[in-house]
Motif scaffolding. Structure first.
Motif, short mmCIF file in Angstrom:
data_model
loop_
_atom_site.label_atom_id
_atom_site.label_comp_id
_atom_site.label_asym_id
_atom_site.label_seq_id
_atom_site.Cartn_x
_atom_site.Cartn_y
_atom_site.Cartn_z
N PRO A 122 0.67 -1.07 -0.06
CA PRO A 122 0.01 0.16 0.10
C PRO A 122 0.88 1.15 0.01
O PRO A 122 0.39 2.21 -0.23
N LEU A 123 1.98 1.18 0.32
CA LEU A 123 2.82 2.28 0.59
C LEU A 123 3.56 2.60 -0.81
O LEU A 123 4.67 3.42 -0.47
N GLY A 124 3.56 1.97 -1.79
CA GLY A 124 4.39 2.36 -2.99
C GLY A 124 5.37 1.20 -3.42
O GLY A 124 6.05 1.57 -4.49
N ALA A 125 5.64 0.22 -3.03
CA ALA A 125 6.62 -0.71 -3.68
C ALA A 125 5.97 -1.31 -4.93
O ALA A 125 4.64 -1.28 -5.12
N VAL A 126 6.81 -1.04 -5.85
CA VAL A 126 6.63 -1.43 -7.36
C VAL A 126 6.41 -3.16 -7.49
O VAL A 126 7.13 -3.69 -8.08
N LEU A 127 5.69 -3.37 -6.78
CA LEU A 127 5.18 -5.10 -6.78
C LEU A 127 3.95 -5.49 -6.82
O LEU A 127 2.97 -4.53 -6.41
N GLY A 128 3.36 -6.69 -6.85
CA GLY A 128 2.17 -6.98 -6.87
C GLY A 128 1.87 -8.03 -5.75
O GLY A 128 2.61 -8.30 -4.88
N PRO A 129 0.39 -8.33 -5.55
CA PRO A 129 0.21 -9.08 -4.17
C PRO A 129 0.11 -10.56 -4.36
O PRO A 129 0.01 -11.42 -3.43
N GLU A 130 0.48 -11.05 -5.59
CA GLU A 130 0.47 -12.31 -5.96
C GLU A 130 1.38 -13.41 -5.21
O GLU A 130 0.87 -14.50 -4.27
N ALA A 131 2.66 -13.12 -4.84
CA ALA A 131 3.57 -13.65 -3.62
C ALA A 131 3.07 -13.78 -2.22
O ALA A 131 3.00 -14.95 -1.58
N PRO A 132 2.70 -12.77 -1.49
CA PRO A 132 2.04 -12.88 -0.38
C PRO A 132 0.69 -13.77 -0.24
O PRO A 132 0.52 -14.35 0.71
N LEU A 133 -0.02 -13.51 -1.29
CA LEU A 133 -1.20 -14.44 -1.32
C LEU A 133 -1.01 -15.65 -1.39
O LEU A 133 -1.62 -16.42 -0.79
N MET A 134 -0.06 -16.24 -2.27
CA MET A 134 0.55 -17.45 -2.23
C MET A 134 0.81 -18.03 -0.86
O MET A 134 0.56 -19.30 -0.28
N ALA A 135 1.79 -17.22 -0.29
CA ALA A 135 2.20 -17.47 1.14
C ALA A 135 1.03 -17.61 2.03
O ALA A 135 1.00 -18.62 2.96
N LEU A 136 -0.17 -16.84 2.18
CA LEU A 136 -1.18 -16.55 3.02
C LEU A 136 -1.83 -17.96 2.53
O LEU A 136 -2.32 -18.62 3.73
N GLY A 137 -2.08 -18.50 1.53
CA GLY A 137 -3.01 -19.47 1.08
C GLY A 137 -2.10 -20.76 1.63
O GLY A 137 -2.87 -21.82 2.35
N SER A 138 -0.90 -20.88 1.20
CA SER A 138 -0.29 -22.18 1.75
C SER A 138 0.03 -22.17 3.13
O SER A 138 0.00 -23.32 3.67
N GLY A 139 0.33 -21.06 3.83
CA GLY A 139 0.56 -21.26 5.14
C GLY A 139 -0.79 -21.44 6.03
O GLY A 139 -0.76 -22.30 6.99
N LEU A 140 -1.87 -21.20 5.68
CA LEU A 140 -3.28 -21.52 6.13
C LEU A 140 -3.47 -22.88 5.98
O LEU A 140 -3.94 -23.59 7.15
N ALA A 141 -3.31 -23.24 5.03
CA ALA A 141 -3.64 -24.94 4.73
C ALA A 141 -2.57 -25.68 5.13
O ALA A 141 -3.03 -26.80 5.84
#
Length: 441
Positions: A122-141
């Motif tokens: 949210p603060l301006g990194a020139v990056l997308g959300p896909e890698a944290p999303l994968m970590a979130l899904g795999s970590g919860l599962a």
């Protein structure tokens, strides 16, 4: 190593085993809560980004976002990420310069990964959300599988299926998520059957969160399809011809970005508390320079690029060539520095940079905006994410109604960029292609 006395089951035998069917059922059950968690993550990132780059600067300055606004935003991001990397388990997740990070995130690392993502995206990194999303899904599962005392292999399969369900929320398609994971982990045969079916099950059932079910319309998520102007759906010969040099330029550009990121990343990792803020301030300098030179919003550089690409596709006439060229240079440099120091995914900025290159090339004889966007996005995506099928499907999804007509352009650009990237990296392999009857290793 001695051969096992018991032959490994075939994929057909595997799917008849009760324990594997229970694994599929668990993946399906986890699909909905994981997709809900991914939706909450994406919604929170979007709201924080809107507050940081629209609401707050307007409240403080009474006007549009000032040119200097990226400096405090990215300084805060760099300080926070540096502290998280230095102190929390998992170091805030993998460094995005290393790729997407397809492994299962240990549940103990998940808080640091999410905090680093919320400090970066949210603060301006020139990056997308896909890698944290994968970590979130795999970590919860994986956390659920661990609670059920499943073995290490089954926990890994369930974790990957959770990653598929989570990343499907940002791509808007469970098929894209499953194909991407399949290509990233490079599976075949028994391993493919073991992993891909749970991924499809989790992503497919989890998709009801945003597609809806019966009278329920589902949760509102953004659609990836670009708001393109009306035009000819069929490609011209010039579209096919120009896709080759566009793909070569895109592959060279993304290779330069990745090379710079991999050069800077070890230096930042050695002293994260001090060097992460410095790298983040360098990203801010790119955004400030762009805003000063063009008079445009600095968030066009300091962001993942999803909104920037949508604005470019819907109103290309509002972007003079000099603004596109400066955006390509400053966002490319900011992308490299973000890959090396902050936390997020590498896909969406690459898609945006490819789209900017395509729009810049659109005035070439016989090309046009749609052909330029198709070739540029396809080439840059496959150069950043060396998964040609995933890149093809993702770009076709972005093209919406133009997907069928522009498929030849996309496929040519993907193949040319993929081959060029590997030749640039490793040179030509002079070994002949083996015949069908040659010995197999």
């Amino acid at each position: 190593m001695a051969q096992s006395a018991v032959a490994a089951p075939t994929p057909e035998e595997l799917v008849r085993r009760p324990d594997y069917l229970r694994l599929l059922a668990l993946a399906g059950v986890l699909g909905v809560p994981v997709s809900l968690a991914a939706f909450v993550f994406l919604a929170a990132v979007h709201q924080l980004e809107h507050w940081a780059w629209d609401t707050l600067p307007h409240a403080l300055t009474g006007g549009a976002t000032p040119w200097w606004w990226p400096i405090p935003m990215l300084l805060i991001a760099g300080l926070a990420v540096g502290a998280i990397v230095r102190t929390l388990p998992g170091h805030g997740g993998h460094v995005p310069a290393e790729g997407m990070g397809a492994g299962v995130c240990p549940p103990a690392d998940l808080p640091g990964v999410l905090l680093a993502a919320f400090a970066s995206l949210p603060l301006g990194a020139v990056l997308g959300p896909e890698a944290p999303l994968m970590a979130l899904g795999s970590g919860l599962a994986a956390w659920v599988a661990g609670g059920l005392r499943m073995g290490e292999r089954r926990t890994a399969v369930v974790g990957v299926s959770g990653a598929a369900a989570a990343i499907a929320t940002v791509f808007g398609s469970p098929v894209v998520a499953a194909i991407m994971l399949m290509e990233m982990v490079q599976l075949s045969g028994l391993a493919l059957a073991l992993v891909i079916l749970p991924c499809l099950m989790a992503a497919g059932i989890g998709a009801v969160v945003f597609t809806g079910l019966g009278a329920w319309t589902g949760l509102p998520i953004g659609h990836l399809t670009l708001p393109l102007p009306a035009g000819t759906i069929r490609p011209d010969p010039a579209d096919l011809l120009w896709s080759i040099p566009i793909a070569l330029v895109a592959a060279l550009g993304i290779r330069w970005v990745r090379g710079l990121a991999r050069t800077v990343a070890p230096a930042v990792a050695a002293k994260p508390l001090t060097r992460t803020p410095l790298a983040a301030l360098a990203v801010a300098a790119c955004a400030c320079a762009y805003a000063l030179l063009t008079g445009r919003d600095p968030a066009e550089v300091a962001s993942s690029g999803q909104q920037t690409l949508a604005t470019l596709a819907s109103a290309p006439e509002t972007w003079p060539p000099i603004a596109l060229a400066l955006l390509l240079l400053t966002k490319g440099l900011g992308y490299a520095l973000s890959l090396a120091s902050l936390r997020g995914g590498p896909v969406f900025p690459a898609v945006c940079l490819g789209g900017v290159l395509g729009a810049l090339a659109a005035p070439l004889p016989g090309l046009g905006l749609i052909g330029g966007l198709a070739a540029g996005m396809a080439a840059a995506t496959v150069a950043a994410l060396p998964a040609p099928v995933s890149a093809t499907v993702l770009v076709l999804l972005l093209l919406g109604g133009y997907a069928v007509g522009m498929a030849p352009v996309v496929l040519i650009a993907v193949v040319v960029a993929f081959v060029a990237e590997h030749i640039f990296t490793g040179g030509l392999n002079r070994d002949p292609v083996p015949d069908d009857d040659s010995p197999q290793r």
